[in-house]
Design an enzyme around this catalytic site. Structure first.
Site, mmCIF file in Angstrom:
data_model
loop_
_atom_site.group_PDB
_atom_site.id
_atom_site.type_symbol
_atom_site.label_atom_id
_atom_site.label_comp_id
_atom_site.label_asym_id
_atom_site.label_seq_id
_atom_site.Cartn_x
_atom_site.Cartn_y
_atom_site.Cartn_z
ATOM 1 N N HIS A 51 -0.414 4.563 0.003
ATOM 2 C CA HIS A 51 -1.105 5.504 0.279
ATOM 3 C C HIS A 51 -0.649 6.074 1.826
ATOM 4 C CE1 HIS A 51 -3.861 3.781 -2.001
ATOM 5 N NE2 HIS A 51 -4.495 4.884 -2.461
ATOM 6 N N SER A 107 -5.427 -4.163 2.258
ATOM 7 C CA SER A 107 -4.505 -4.028 3.270
ATOM 8 C C SER A 107 -5.434 -4.201 4.836
ATOM 9 C CB SER A 107 -4.471 -2.443 3.398
ATOM 10 O OG SER A 107 -3.700 -2.117 2.192
ATOM 11 N N ASP A 116 0.835 -1.251 0.020
ATOM 12 C CA ASP A 116 0.066 -0.037 -0.044
ATOM 13 C C ASP A 116 0.745 1.123 -0.001
ATOM 14 O OD1 ASP A 116 -1.945 2.206 0.687
ATOM 15 O OD2 ASP A 116 -3.179 0.713 1.845
HETATM 16 CO CO1 B1M Z 1 -5.714 5.355 -4.120
HETATM 17 N N1 B1M Z 1 -7.304 4.447 -3.849
HETATM 18 N N2 B1M Z 1 -4.978 3.952 -5.304
HETATM 19 N N3 B1M Z 1 -4.289 6.594 -4.598
HETATM 20 N N4 B1M Z 1 -6.433 6.776 -3.369
HETATM 21 C C1 B1M Z 1 -8.379 5.103 -2.740
HETATM 22 C C2 B1M Z 1 -8.013 4.590 -1.373
HETATM 23 C C3 B1M Z 1 -9.610 4.463 -3.110
HETATM 24 C C4 B1M Z 1 -10.542 4.328 -2.095
HETATM 25 C C5 B1M Z 1 -10.230 5.364 -4.431
HETATM 26 C C6 B1M Z 1 -11.484 5.213 -4.844
HETATM 27 O O1 B1M Z 1 -11.466 4.075 -5.834
HETATM 28 N N5 B1M Z 1 -12.555 5.731 -4.637
HETATM 29 C C7 B1M Z 1 -9.133 3.126 -3.924
HETATM 30 C C8 B1M Z 1 -9.243 1.900 -3.093
HETATM 31 C C9 B1M Z 1 -10.331 0.940 -3.293
HETATM 32 C C10 B1M Z 1 -10.182 -0.388 -2.544
HETATM 33 O O2 B1M Z 1 -9.229 -1.048 -2.129
HETATM 34 N N6 B1M Z 1 -11.504 -1.000 -2.498
HETATM 35 C C11 B1M Z 1 -7.568 3.458 -4.325
HETATM 36 C C12 B1M Z 1 -6.845 2.531 -5.464
HETATM 37 C C13 B1M Z 1 -7.725 1.489 -6.143
HETATM 38 C C14 B1M Z 1 -5.806 2.789 -5.654
HETATM 39 C C15 B1M Z 1 -4.765 2.113 -6.706
HETATM 40 C C16 B1M Z 1 -4.899 0.358 -6.528
HETATM 41 C C17 B1M Z 1 -5.025 2.525 -8.112
HETATM 42 C C18 B1M Z 1 -4.383 1.874 -9.338
HETATM 43 O O3 B1M Z 1 -3.249 1.675 -9.384
HETATM 44 N N7 B1M Z 1 -5.220 1.465 -10.192
HETATM 45 C C19 B1M Z 1 -3.444 2.618 -6.292
HETATM 46 C C20 B1M Z 1 -2.694 1.659 -5.361
HETATM 47 C C21 B1M Z 1 -1.548 1.852 -5.313
HETATM 48 C C22 B1M Z 1 -0.918 0.769 -4.080
HETATM 49 O O4 B1M Z 1 -1.004 1.144 -2.901
HETATM 50 N N8 B1M Z 1 -0.272 -0.262 -3.912
HETATM 51 C C23 B1M Z 1 -3.684 3.966 -5.939
HETATM 52 C C24 B1M Z 1 -2.775 4.978 -5.765
HETATM 53 C C25 B1M Z 1 -3.046 6.320 -5.256
HETATM 54 C C26 B1M Z 1 -2.032 7.483 -5.595
HETATM 55 C C27 B1M Z 1 -0.788 7.266 -5.446
HETATM 56 C C28 B1M Z 1 -2.510 8.087 -6.962
HETATM 57 C C29 B1M Z 1 -2.807 8.364 -4.456
HETATM 58 C C30 B1M Z 1 -1.698 8.194 -3.194
HETATM 59 C C31 B1M Z 1 -0.812 9.150 -2.667
HETATM 60 C C32 B1M Z 1 -0.136 9.366 -1.587
HETATM 61 O O5 B1M Z 1 -0.887 8.766 -0.457
HETATM 62 N N9 B1M Z 1 1.084 9.467 -1.444
HETATM 63 C C33 B1M Z 1 -3.943 7.941 -4.160
HETATM 64 C C34 B1M Z 1 -5.074 8.786 -3.336
HETATM 65 C C35 B1M Z 1 -4.667 9.990 -3.029
HETATM 66 C C36 B1M Z 1 -6.312 8.052 -3.023
HETATM 67 C C37 B1M Z 1 -7.693 8.648 -2.594
HETATM 68 C C38 B1M Z 1 -8.203 9.647 -3.603
HETATM 69 C C39 B1M Z 1 -7.368 9.609 -1.153
HETATM 70 C C40 B1M Z 1 -6.440 9.239 -0.091
HETATM 71 C C41 B1M Z 1 -6.115 10.157 0.827
HETATM 72 O O6 B1M Z 1 -5.084 10.638 0.908
HETATM 73 N N10 B1M Z 1 -6.887 10.561 1.552
HETATM 74 C C42 B1M Z 1 -8.443 7.370 -1.876
HETATM 75 C C43 B1M Z 1 -9.769 7.791 -1.800
HETATM 76 C C44 B1M Z 1 -10.444 7.699 -0.229
HETATM 77 O O7 B1M Z 1 -9.537 7.595 0.608
HETATM 78 N N11 B1M Z 1 -11.706 7.588 -0.195
HETATM 79 C C45 B1M Z 1 -8.044 6.452 -2.626
HETATM 80 C C46 B1M Z 1 -6.870 11.859 2.704
HETATM 81 C C47 B1M Z 1 -6.334 10.920 3.715
HETATM 82 C C48 B1M Z 1 -5.859 12.002 5.040
HETATM 83 O O8 B1M Z 1 -7.043 10.163 4.625
HETATM 84 O O9 B1M Z 1 -5.526 8.323 4.500
HETATM 85 O O10 B1M Z 1 -7.952 7.998 5.041
HETATM 86 P P1 B1M Z 1 -6.856 8.780 5.057
HETATM 87 O O11 B1M Z 1 -6.492 9.043 6.516
HETATM 88 C C49 B1M Z 1 -7.299 9.530 7.513
HETATM 89 C C50 B1M Z 1 -8.195 8.187 8.203
HETATM 90 O O12 B1M Z 1 -8.271 6.996 7.537
HETATM 91 C C51 B1M Z 1 -7.102 8.184 9.574
HETATM 92 O O13 B1M Z 1 -6.666 9.704 9.598
HETATM 93 C C52 B1M Z 1 -6.590 10.220 8.527
HETATM 94 C C53 B1M Z 1 -7.307 11.599 8.992
HETATM 95 O O14 B1M Z 1 -6.980 12.117 10.086
HETATM 96 N N12 B1M Z 1 -5.873 7.449 9.356
HETATM 97 C C54 B1M Z 1 -5.418 6.705 10.394
HETATM 98 C C55 B1M Z 1 -5.077 6.999 8.279
HETATM 99 N N13 B1M Z 1 -4.247 6.094 8.830
HETATM 100 C C56 B1M Z 1 -4.261 5.932 9.992
HETATM 101 C C57 B1M Z 1 -3.394 5.211 11.014
HETATM 102 C C58 B1M Z 1 -3.708 5.493 12.468
HETATM 103 C C59 B1M Z 1 -4.746 6.191 12.761
HETATM 104 C C60 B1M Z 1 -5.414 6.849 11.773
HETATM 105 O O15 B1M Z 1 -2.986 4.839 13.094
HETATM 106 C C61 B1M Z 1 -1.873 3.791 12.941
#
Ligand code: B1M
Length: 216
Positions: A100, A151, A98
């Site tokens: 992200h 993940s 992963d």
């Molecule tokens: Co990706 N991606 N992505 N992506 N991406 C998602 C997660 C997705 C939901 C988008 C969608 O389809 N709507 C989807 C997953 C679907 C699934 O698994 N069912 C997805 C996909 C499919 C993919 C790829 C597979 C796409 C592809 O290649 N075809 C690929 C995966 C690559 C891989 O990981 N092997 C991929 C790639 C990418 C980018 C590289 C382009 C980029 C990431 C860049 C980066 O992080 N450096 C990206 C992005 C930006 C997203 C979305 C649009 C936004 C994620 C984000 O940063 N959110 C995302 C959509 C979504 O999440 N709904 C998506 C903002 C961030 C602050 O939120 O990380 O949730 P989040 O963190 C929150 C809480 O969750 C929590 O605190 C934060 C807020 O305070 N939290 C924790 C997080 N970690 C924590 C740990 C803790 C405690 C709290 O304690 C340890």
């Protein structure tokens, strides 16, 4: 557009030019954390929705992520820091497979600003690397982040591996990331993680209050 909408739009459009000026303007009457939580994360949410529904292609998602990271980096020096220090050490990682890391890095910032020493070992980290880092830094807790559905399976495997190696009771584990649910962590994973402690944090602030609880 009003400033907040303009900032959220910058994330969605992946538009960096003028970003810092807009952020500085927003900082005049809002806190840095409020800008992240209320505005920038809204933009990322829209990006997720557009990508999920096929209206946005991956390279553009990457650009949005870059702008988000630049915005957080610009705001970070303006975030409140607690005087507290030495509350404990936590190893943070995004799990194997992963990439992200925006959420994980926010957790890092919030914990670091509030008295924790954070060892952030980055993305795509296998359990061996996580455990090695926790041992090396004599950590008090382990945090794993992951946004992909797969993940959540990796996290379960990681807990199983910790059990198999007799390490379940060594570190409390905090899990977070968009694909997890509280029920999955607090029911399913807690049930299987015998002898260990596993917690769910829905965001960075819950992560902080959780760590404050776990460490006392
Ligand atoms: Co990706 N991606 N992505 N992506 N991406 C998602 C997660 C997705 C939901 C988008 C969608 O389809 N709507 C989807 C997953 C679907 C699934 O698994 N069912 C997805 C996909 C499919 C993919 C790829 C597979 C796409 C592809 O290649 N075809 C690929 C995966 C690559 C891989 O990981 N092997 C991929 C790639 C990418 C980018 C590289 C382009 C980029 C990431 C860049 C980066 O992080 N450096 C990206 C992005 C930006 C997203 C979305 C649009 C936004 C994620 C984000 O940063 N959110 C995302 C959509 C979504 O999440 N709904 C998506 C903002 C961030 C602050 O939120 O990380 O949730 P989040 O963190 C929150 C809480 O969750 C929590 O605190 C934060 C807020 O305070 N939290 C924790 C997080 N970690 C924590 C740990 C803790 C405690 C709290 O304690 C340890």
């Amino acid at each position: 557009l009003p400033l907040s909408e303009r900032l959220a739009r910058r994330i969605v459009d992946g538009e960096r030019t003028g970003l810092e000026a807009d952020l500085d303007e927003a900082l005049r009457d809002r806190s840095a954390l409020d800008i992240v939580n209320q505005t920038l994360l809204e933009g990322m949410k829209t990006v997720g929705e557009l990508f999920g529904s096929g209206q946005m292609q991956l390279p553009f998602v990457l650009q949005s992520a870059e702008v988000m990271k630049a915005a957080v980096a610009h705001l970070e020096p303006h975030m409140e820091k607690a005087d507290a220090e030495g509350k404990g050490t936590i190893v943070l990682a995004t799990v194997k497979g992963d990439v992200h890391d925006i959420g994980k890095n926010l957790v890092d910032i919030i914990l670091s600003n509030n008295g924790y020493s954070v060892v952030n070992i980055g993305i795509k980290q296998p359990i061996n690397a996580i455990v090695d880092a926790a041992e090396k830094h004599n950590a008090d807790a382990i945090g794993m982040s992951g946004l992909l559905v797969k993940s959540t399976v990796i996290m379960k495997d990681n807990l199983a591996e910790m059990m198999a190696r007799g390490l379940a009771s060594r570190w409390p584990v905090m899990l977070g990331g968009a694909a997890l649910t509280r029920a999955f962590v607090e029911d399913d994973l807690r049930d299987m993680f015998e002898g260990g402690e596993v917690h769910y944090a829905k965001d960075a602030f819950e992560g902080l209050s959780l760590m404050d609880k776990v460490m006392t």
